[in-house]
Every structure is written in structure tokens, then in C-alpha cells.
Design a protein around this motif. Structure first.
Motif, mmCIF file in Angstrom:
data_model
loop_
_atom_site.group_PDB
_atom_site.id
_atom_site.type_symbol
_atom_site.label_atom_id
_atom_site.label_comp_id
_atom_site.label_asym_id
_atom_site.label_seq_id
_atom_site.Cartn_x
_atom_site.Cartn_y
_atom_site.Cartn_z
ATOM 1 N N ARG A 254 0.769 -1.150 0.006
ATOM 2 C CA ARG A 254 0.000 0.050 -0.108
ATOM 3 C C ARG A 254 0.824 1.281 0.124
ATOM 4 N N SER A 255 1.961 1.464 0.588
ATOM 5 C CA SER A 255 2.748 2.419 0.862
ATOM 6 C C SER A 255 3.372 2.751 -0.667
ATOM 7 N N MET A 256 3.932 1.581 -1.304
ATOM 8 C CA MET A 256 4.103 1.917 -2.644
ATOM 9 C C MET A 256 3.073 2.350 -3.637
ATOM 10 N N ALA A 257 1.906 1.853 -3.441
ATOM 11 C CA ALA A 257 0.736 2.084 -4.325
ATOM 12 C C ALA A 257 0.574 3.563 -4.034
ATOM 13 N N LEU A 258 0.639 4.042 -2.842
ATOM 14 C CA LEU A 258 0.247 5.595 -2.448
ATOM 15 C C LEU A 258 1.342 6.529 -3.429
ATOM 16 N N VAL A 259 2.697 6.058 -3.325
ATOM 17 C CA VAL A 259 3.690 6.723 -4.219
ATOM 18 C C VAL A 259 3.121 6.869 -5.686
ATOM 19 N N LYS A 260 2.941 5.722 -5.943
ATOM 20 C CA LYS A 260 2.562 5.380 -7.748
ATOM 21 C C LYS A 260 1.503 6.140 -7.869
#
Lengths: 99, 170
Positions: free
Chosen positions: B135-141
């Protein structure tokens, strides 16, 4: 380059003179740049109204699709995709990455 | 029912390459492009996204298939699409796949022709839901996609809400 003659109103001519003076450019160069920018603006409007696909927009601009996406991003032009499309796409997306 | 085939048009392909999600996606779906889309998405080799797409095609993570030329021409004329967009729709229609496109006109055409569609944003949300990305990476993307994809603020709000309710960030 081809030489053409065209009729301009006093107001239009005054505007070209002002711009060419402000940017230290010849009037003909200023007119050519305005034509080019006007063309981009015209295509942007058609795209925004959903009358032009991204591919056609890129082709008429004479740019690659990647460059066109960059240009739209630079102008902050919202993609003509509405919330209903988003919701419909969510249903389809549920099947992505399915085993 | 699952869709075995995802036919990408150049817009979604480029957006997913830009946010560096395309390699992960190409490993997990049957990703296909038409020769017209391959040409459009890779013709400017100086671009990073074009290189990334080229590599995936060369490694056969993304396969290239021709669409029916007659149907492609007809769809291009009927919906005023470019050949890449029309061939994507034609291939998905004849192969029973879904279209991945970020073009509004192509989405309207998909709805009229009855072909399911997704955008790069949907791919990202689903990748987060299936834990292809955390989820953290998804938020960055999502932040990266916000600029490149230019989605309407209401859509981005919906996407953000969807990501936030997916459990604690890892």
C-alpha cells in the motif's frame, strides 16, 4: 517558406506589433509562433471536449504519444474520463491478476 | 469469470511504464499489444518509457498480435480513433479480452462495442488490492500517476479512499 498576404484588423495588427516588440522578434516570426500555439490550443480544446482521441491528437500535433502525454500533463489538462467510467472500470479490474 | 487477455493501448502502456508498474503487471496478466501500438509506444527510443516497453516486448512479457484489419479500419472510422486505438479495441473484441486504455474516446467506443476496459489507475488499485505492490508503494505510484494520468480530482479522491481502506500501510 511561402509568402502569403492576408487581411488583418487594426486590433490584430497592433497586437502582433506589440508582441513582436516585447519579444524582440520579427512580425512574421511572431505570427508563425502564434499560429503554432493557436493550433495546439485548438487541438487541446477538441481533446478536452472528447472530440479527439489521444492518438489523433498526437498525430495532428506531429508528436509521439509519450510527448503528447507530457504536454497534457504540463498544461494540467484533465483526462476526459468521468467518474462513471472509473466505477465501471473498477468492476472490470476486479478480474485482473485473478488466478 | 476471468479475462485471460489484456490488450493495452499506448497511453496505458506508457503511464504504467512511467510509474514503473508495467514489469510487475506484465508478469501477472496476459499482456498483449498490436503492432501499431508497439510502434507508437516504442518509436522514440530516447524516452525511458519507450525503452522499458521495448525490453518487455523483447523478453516476451508483452506479446504482439495483429488485429483484424477490416474491423480495425471500421472502428477507426466509426469512432474517429487512431489505428493504434482502433486495433486495440478490435483485438480485444475478437479475442474476448479487456482493453487497457487511458483515452476518453476509446473508453466511449469500448462501452458502445461492449468491450470491458480499465485504465492505468485501475491497474494500480487492483495491484494494491492483490498485494502485487504494497500500500505504501501504491500511494507513491498514485501520486506519480496523478500528474501523468491527469485524472479528475473526484476520481483521484475515490482511488485514494479505496487505497486507504485496504488495511494499514506496510
Amino acid at each position: 517558406m511561402t509568402v502569403v498576404s492576408l487581411r488583418l484588423s487594426e486590433r490584430e495588427l497592433r497586437r502582433i506589433r506589440q508582441l513582436s516588440r516585447a519579444e524582440s522578434k520579427e512580425r512574421s516570426q511572431m505570427v508563425r509562433e502564434l499560429l503554432e500555439e493557436g493550433h495546439v490550443f485548438h487541438l487541446l480544446r477538441l481533446y478536452r471536449e472528447g472530440k479527439l482521441s489521444l492518438g489523433r491528437f498526437a498525430k495532428q500535433l506531429g508528436k509521439s504519444l509519450g510527448e503528447t502525454l507530457d504536454l497534457l500533463s504540463e498544461f494540467g489538462q484533465t483526462a476526459p474520463i468521468d467518474y462513471g467510467d472509473y466505477l465501471e472500470g473498477r468492476k472490470t479490474a476486479a478480474r485482473l491478476f485473478a488466478a | 469469470m476471468s479475462y485471460p487477455l489484456v490488450v493495452f493501448d499506448a497511453s496505458t502502456l506508457i503511464l504504467l511504464a512511467k510509474i514503473e508498474l508495467l514489469p510487475l503487471v506484465a508478469e501477472r496478466v496476459a499482456a498483449v499489444v498490436t503492432p501499431q501500438v508497439e510502434l507508437e509506444a516504442t518509436r522514440q527510443q530516447s524516452r525511458w518509457d519507450a525503452k522499458a516497453i521495448r525490453v518487455l516486448i523483447e523478453r516476451r512479457r508483452i506479446s504482439v498480435r495483429k488485429a483484424d484489419p477490416m474491423l480495425t479500419r471500421r472502428l477507426a472510422e466509426d469512432f474517429r480513433l487512431e489505428m493504434g486505438e482502433a486495433s486495440t479495441l478490435a483485438l480485444a473484441k475478437t479475442q474476448g479480452g479487456m482493453v487497457a486504455t487511458d483515452d476518453g474516446v476509446a473508453i466511449k467506443a469500448c462501452k458502445l462495442v461492449g468491450v470491458p476496459f480499465v485504465t492505468a489507475l485501475h491497474v494500480l488499485l487492483q495491484a494494491a488490492e492483490r498485494r502485487v505492490v504494497d500500500r505504501s508503494m501504491a500511494l507513491v505510484k498514485l501520486e506519480q500517476l496523478q500528474k501523468a494520468g491527469r485524472y479528475h480530482p473526484r476520481i483521484l479522491e475515490g482511488a485514494m479512499a479505496h487505497l486507504m481502506k485496504g488495511g494499514p500501510a506496510s
